[in-house]
Design an enzyme around this catalytic site. Structure first.
Site, PDB file in Angstrom:
ATOM      1  N   GLU A 101       0.879  -1.180   0.000  1.00 42.47           N
ATOM      2  CA  GLU A 101       0.000   0.000   0.000  1.00 42.47           C
ATOM      3  C   GLU A 101       0.908   1.219   0.000  1.00 42.47           C
ATOM      4  OE1 GLU A 101      -3.069  -0.077  -0.447  1.00 42.47           O
ATOM      5  OE2 GLU A 101      -3.766  -2.064   0.168  1.00 42.47           O
ATOM      6  N   CYS A 103      -2.688   8.711   2.629  1.00 41.74           N
ATOM      7  CA  CYS A 103      -2.377   8.198   1.291  1.00 41.74           C
ATOM      8  C   CYS A 103      -3.507   8.512   0.327  1.00 41.74           C
ATOM      9  CB  CYS A 103      -2.116   6.699   1.341  1.00 41.74           C
ATOM     10  SG  CYS A 103      -3.424   5.738   2.115  1.00 41.74           S
TER      11      CYS A 103
END
Length: 508
Positions: free
Chosen positions: A262, A296
């Site tokens: 990720e 993110c």
């Protein structure tokens, strides 16, 4: 205008005691934990050596060998109990997240709520770890697939979600029959120690959980590398920068371990001429400024149709100018501090680059607190004449680059013209534009939304992205399959032995 922030040290000690962390775990080490709120040292923890990492993983492997034989619904009971511990201690752990990561109170509490939600999800999942029955070409044969526990699950998490990301992985890994070894960010070790203490409470209530089923490794890059390289860790989930992913991925591939990566996100939204501008304004504000731009999934690029640009952008500038910046523990604060001075420097470098390529910057200045060692900034809105290399590069700070467009196809092309592929959104009331954005010709991201921002995903859907975001998936949907190994089984219940594809091999 500056503001005052009060000391956090005593509060941290009180919270850690309430959460069950022993004082020697956070007082006697050489690795300093600091709060970005005041930049005070709030703990001193000990880093694990390579030998300690190896021993911890060896213990976790032995725990896996025992845990894999426990029925999955029984494993789900442990995760359910962990959810109960998190519910009972939501305020304390959420407050600790606020102090150690600098998140505002509602975001700290929201992160713990994510942990609670994934525990509920995983407990139910423990009775739904299903395989398939598959049609076979051979008479009196049955073919099916079975899913089995995989092994030790390694988790490397980042500072910006210091506990939730662990839970997305750990809750699924545990119900799937795996043990868990967690290397948190060296910037946020205290929340990890507190989470481990809550897990140990749940395990004590559960009774019979093997020692070492969940453990925490403290340290920096060397500690993470030892976890990445260990032969008894068949699966590693790593959350962080694309640079980190480029280092981790090949090391895992070299020993044929599975990655769940990720990584970076340079997320964009498109505001169409038909958009509900009031709704879009509110969604953009949270997505671009929440967590001080340190998600993110933060909104970093905004493409606005020419017809609504002059209506939306002045209103957005007013929001940027009036948003409350300060101590994230205070009611009414919406923007807390950046994590450290390096984040501030990266932000200023990107703003200077943008100015040099024609960008018009609103905001972005440092805001003074009573201590000059903490790093607070006003979010920056940057109107750009085009999508430059600066815009295409993710800066982990509250910078929103704004650009005009005329045709929806142009906006989608620009949207996809970056190397990252995590989250995306479109604001429109035109069905054709919405469906185009969600189609194979539209957003190339792992998350694509309509009339909500790219930030703030629920745990029920698989979370992750494409391209340099790494391709990993965590949390909901069928993400659980990554934590298990698949076995295809064929059973012959007849007396003949037909071979597949009509192959003949007769022996006397």
């Amino acid at each position: 205008m500056g503001f005052h922030v009060s000391s956090v040290t005593e509060e941290v000690q009180e919270l850690l005691a309430r959460l069950g962390v022993k004082r020697d775990a956070f007082e006697n080490g050489s690795l300093e934990a600091r709060s970005p709120i005041t930049w005070e040292v709030i703990g001193r923890v000990s880093s694990d050596s390579a030998n300690q990492v190896d021993r911890r993983i060896q213990v976790a492997h032995r725990a896996f060998l025992e845990w894999r034989s426990v029925p999955a619904p029984r494993r789900g009971e442990l995760v359910r109990l962990l959810g109960e511990e998190l519910r009972d201690n939501k305020d304390a752990l959420g407050r600790l997240v606020t102090i150690e990561a600098g998140k505002i109170v509602s975001e700290g509490l929201g992160e713990v709520q994510e942990m609670i939600d994934i525990c509920t999800y995983a407990a139910g999942l423990s009775r739904q770890l299903y395989g398939l029955t598959i049609a076979t070409e051979r008479a009196r044969h049955r073919m099916s697939e079975t899913w089995h526990p995989l092994g030790v699950t390694g988790i490397i998490s980042a500072f910006n979600f210091p506990v939730a990301v662990w839970s997305w992985n750990a809750a699924l890994a545990l119900v799937c029959g795996n043990s868990v070894v967690w290397k948190p960010s060296e910037k946020t070790p205290l929340t990890a120690l507190a989470t481990q203490a809550l897990f140990e409470r749940a395990a004590s209530r559960f009774g019979g959980a093997p020692d070492g089923l969940s453990s925490v490794l403290i340290g920096g890059r060397a500690t993470g590398e030892a976890l990445v390289d260990h032969h008894l860790v068949p699966l590693l989930s790593a959350t962080g920068s694309t640079t980190m992913g480029r280092a981790v991925g090949p090391r895992l591939a070299q020993r044929f371990a599975r990655p769940i990566l990720e990584l970076g996100g340079n997320n964009a939204a498109i505001v169409c001429s038909s958009a509900d501008l009031d709704l879009a304004l509110r969604a953009i504000a949270f997505a671009a400024m929440g967590t001080a731009g340190q998600r993110c999934t933060t909104l970093r690029r905004l493409f606005v149709h020419d017809d609504v640009y002059e209506k939306l952008i002045p209103s957005l500038k007013q929001v940027y100018a009036s948003v409350t910046i300060g101590d994230p523990r205070n009611e009414g604060t919406l923007i807390g501090p950046l994590i450290d001075g390096s984040a501030l420097q990266n932000m200023q470098n990107s703003l200077n680059e943008a100015r040099g390529t024609g960008g018009n910057v609103t905001g972005g200045e440092r805001v003074s607190a009573c201590t000059e060692e903490a790093f607070y900034v006003r979010p920056a809105l940057v109107e750009m004449p085009r999508q430059t290399e600066t815009v295409k590069r993710e800066t982990f700070a509250p910078i929103l680059f704004v650009m005009r467009y005329r045709e929806i196809e142009e906006a989608v092309r620009l949207h996809n013209e970056v190397t990252q592929g995590l989250a995306s959104s479109i604001f429109t009331t035109d069905l054709r534009e919405a469906e185009l954005f969600l189609s194979a010709e539209g957003s190339d991201c792992g998350i694509a939304n309509v009339n909500i921002g790219p930030s703030g995903a629920e745990i029920g859907g698989a979370f992750g992205g494409e391209k340099e975001t790494g391709g990993g998936r965590e949390s909901g949907s069928d993400s659980w399959k990554a934590y298990m190994r698949r076995s295809t089984n064929t059973i012959n219940y007849g007396r003949e032995l037909p071979l597949a594809q009509g192959v003949k091999f007769d022996v006397e």
